[in-house]
Design an enzyme around this catalytic site. Structure first.
Site, PDB file in Angstrom:
ATOM      1  N   ALA A 227       0.871  -1.129  -0.031  1.00  0.00           N
ATOM      2  CA  ALA A 227      -0.028  -0.043  -0.045  1.00  0.00           C
ATOM      3  C   ALA A 227       1.007   1.236   0.125  1.00  0.00           C
ATOM      4  O   ALA A 227       1.880   1.162   0.857  1.00  0.00           O
ATOM      5  CB  ALA A 227      -0.937  -0.030   1.497  1.00  0.00           C
ATOM      6  N   LYS A 228       0.515   2.269  -0.709  1.00  0.00           N
ATOM      7  CA  LYS A 228       1.302   3.094  -0.828  1.00  0.00           C
ATOM      8  C   LYS A 228       1.607   4.142   0.556  1.00  0.00           C
ATOM      9  O   LYS A 228       2.604   4.547   0.626  1.00  0.00           O
ATOM     10  CB  LYS A 228       0.893   4.138  -1.910  1.00  0.00           C
ATOM     11  CG  LYS A 228       2.013   4.892  -2.646  1.00  0.00           C
ATOM     12  CD  LYS A 228       1.325   5.710  -4.013  1.00  0.00           C
ATOM     13  CE  LYS A 228       2.570   6.781  -4.311  1.00  0.00           C
ATOM     14  NZ  LYS A 228       2.054   7.810  -5.076  1.00  0.00           N
ATOM     15  N   ARG A 229       0.355   4.114   1.020  1.00  0.00           N
ATOM     16  CA  ARG A 229       0.586   4.940   2.212  1.00  0.00           C
ATOM     17  C   ARG A 229       1.598   4.263   3.434  1.00  0.00           C
ATOM     18  O   ARG A 229       1.922   4.841   4.199  1.00  0.00           O
ATOM     19  CB  ARG A 229      -0.871   5.047   3.124  1.00  0.00           C
ATOM     20  CG  ARG A 229      -1.411   3.669   3.552  1.00  0.00           C
ATOM     21  CD  ARG A 229      -2.790   3.952   4.054  1.00  0.00           C
ATOM     22  NE  ARG A 229      -3.548   2.777   4.562  1.00  0.00           N
ATOM     23  CZ  ARG A 229      -4.048   1.934   3.602  1.00  0.00           C
ATOM     24  NH1 ARG A 229      -3.983   2.304   2.115  1.00  0.00           N
ATOM     25  NH2 ARG A 229      -4.550   0.501   3.989  1.00  0.00           N
ATOM     26  N   ARG A 230       1.931   2.975   2.898  1.00  0.00           N
ATOM     27  CA  ARG A 230       2.926   2.475   3.957  1.00  0.00           C
ATOM     28  C   ARG A 230       4.408   2.446   3.488  1.00  0.00           C
ATOM     29  O   ARG A 230       5.172   1.956   3.860  1.00  0.00           O
ATOM     30  CB  ARG A 230       2.530   0.959   4.317  1.00  0.00           C
ATOM     31  CG  ARG A 230       1.572   0.820   5.206  1.00  0.00           C
ATOM     32  CD  ARG A 230       1.605  -0.547   5.742  1.00  0.00           C
ATOM     33  NE  ARG A 230       1.359  -1.624   4.930  1.00  0.00           N
ATOM     34  CZ  ARG A 230      -0.055  -2.219   4.389  1.00  0.00           C
ATOM     35  NH1 ARG A 230      -1.109  -1.808   5.214  1.00  0.00           N
ATOM     36  NH2 ARG A 230       0.023  -3.191   3.615  1.00  0.00           N
ATOM     37  N   GLY A 231       4.459   3.552   2.180  1.00  0.00           N
ATOM     38  CA  GLY A 231       5.652   3.521   1.656  1.00  0.00           C
ATOM     39  C   GLY A 231       6.104   2.658   0.545  1.00  0.00           C
ATOM     40  O   GLY A 231       6.950   2.821   0.034  1.00  0.00           O
TER      41      GLY A 231
END
Ligand code: GLU
Length: 268
Positions: A227-231
């Site tokens: 997931a992008k929000r986790r980098g």
């Protein structure tokens, strides 16, 4: 001739998991002398940002892939309406006005099943029990997992026409794969269960039956989905900082992933 596809939704930028999925579909087609299709799945209501389609094309070209682009979903609404009407006339759809909060849980409890009115702004669900009674037992084949007995009943009655969109993913993708002549539906294991529903729709709508290839998913080292929000890096960002796209594609092919990413079983 083998025909595979990559069918991203323009809801957000593509990440490494999408790159892997596109590469698997692309390579399966080219290894077999077939065709690899790109279809933009852009009917996801308010979440859809059609301008991202251009970004996707640039990302895939940067990875070194070539494809044939087929019409985006927004141009195919009449075919979705026609199929929904056919199922409705066969008595297989019912209107549902339940809110997300009322459904509470992954399996729809069937609250609206049996309704015959046509309230404005309703979603339409498939009566899976009735549909399965009309088709009898059906099977489908995954190249990796083998022959499967179709069990669309496990997930409850799915929405086929959304309140806020002319078709749900299930109906639109199934119709499009048939219209596009897809012979091998390539996508991640996270969509394995959706195939039970798609196979039932093919039987109900007399559509050709492809085979499937549900590939493993790239996961972060703790086993969670990318997931992008986790980098997890976005392809656009990697492209814009000058990363070597074809080299990245080759490392994904060889399963040498960037630090923190591995190829895992999908964990639900
Ligand atoms: N548009 C879907 C997604 O991005 C693709 C599903 C499929 O490949 O069937 O998740």
């Amino acid at each position: 001739m083998e025909v595979t596809r990559f069918a991203p939704s323009p809801n957000g930028s593509l990440h490494l998991g999408h790159a892997y999925s596109a590469i698997v579909a692309h390579d399966l087609a080219t290894e077999r002398g077939g065709r690899f299709l790109l279809r933009i799945e852009d009917i996801d209501g308010a979440r859809s940002r059609p301008e991202l389609a251009d970004e996707f094309l640039a990302d895939l070209a940067w990875l070194g892939l070539t494809w044939n682009e087929v019409p985006a979903q927004a141009t195919r609404l009449a075919s979705y309406d026609a199929a929904a009407e056919r199922l409705r006339s066969a008595g297989l759809l019912y209107p549902c006005t339940c809110t997300r909060a009322e459904v509470a849980g992954p399996v729809y409890p069937g609250t609206c099943r049996g309704r015959t009115d046509r309230p404005a702004g309703a979603a339409w669900r498939l009566d899976v029990g009735r549909a399965m009674a009309s088709t009898g037992a059906i099977e489908w084949e995954d190249e990796l997992a083998g022959v499967q007995q179709a069990r669309p009943d496990l997930a409850g009655d799915p929405v086929l026409v959304r309140k806020d969109a002319p078709a749900s993913y299930h109906l639109a993708a199934t119709l499009d794969d048939a219209a596009d002549g897809v012979t091998l539906v390539t996508r991640g294991r996270d969509l394995f269960a959706a195939t039970h529903i798609h196979r039932l729709l093919q039987a109900l709508l007399d559509l050709p039956v492809p085979r499937w290839h549900h590939h493993l998913l790239l996961v972060e080292d703790d086993g969670r989905k990318l997931a992008k929000r986790r980098g997890s890096p976005g392809l656009r960002d990697l492209r814009l900082v000058g990363e070597d796209g074809p080299a990245l594609a080759d490392s994904l092919r060889a399963h040498r992933f960037p630090a923190g990413i591995s190829l895992g079983e999908y964990l639900d």
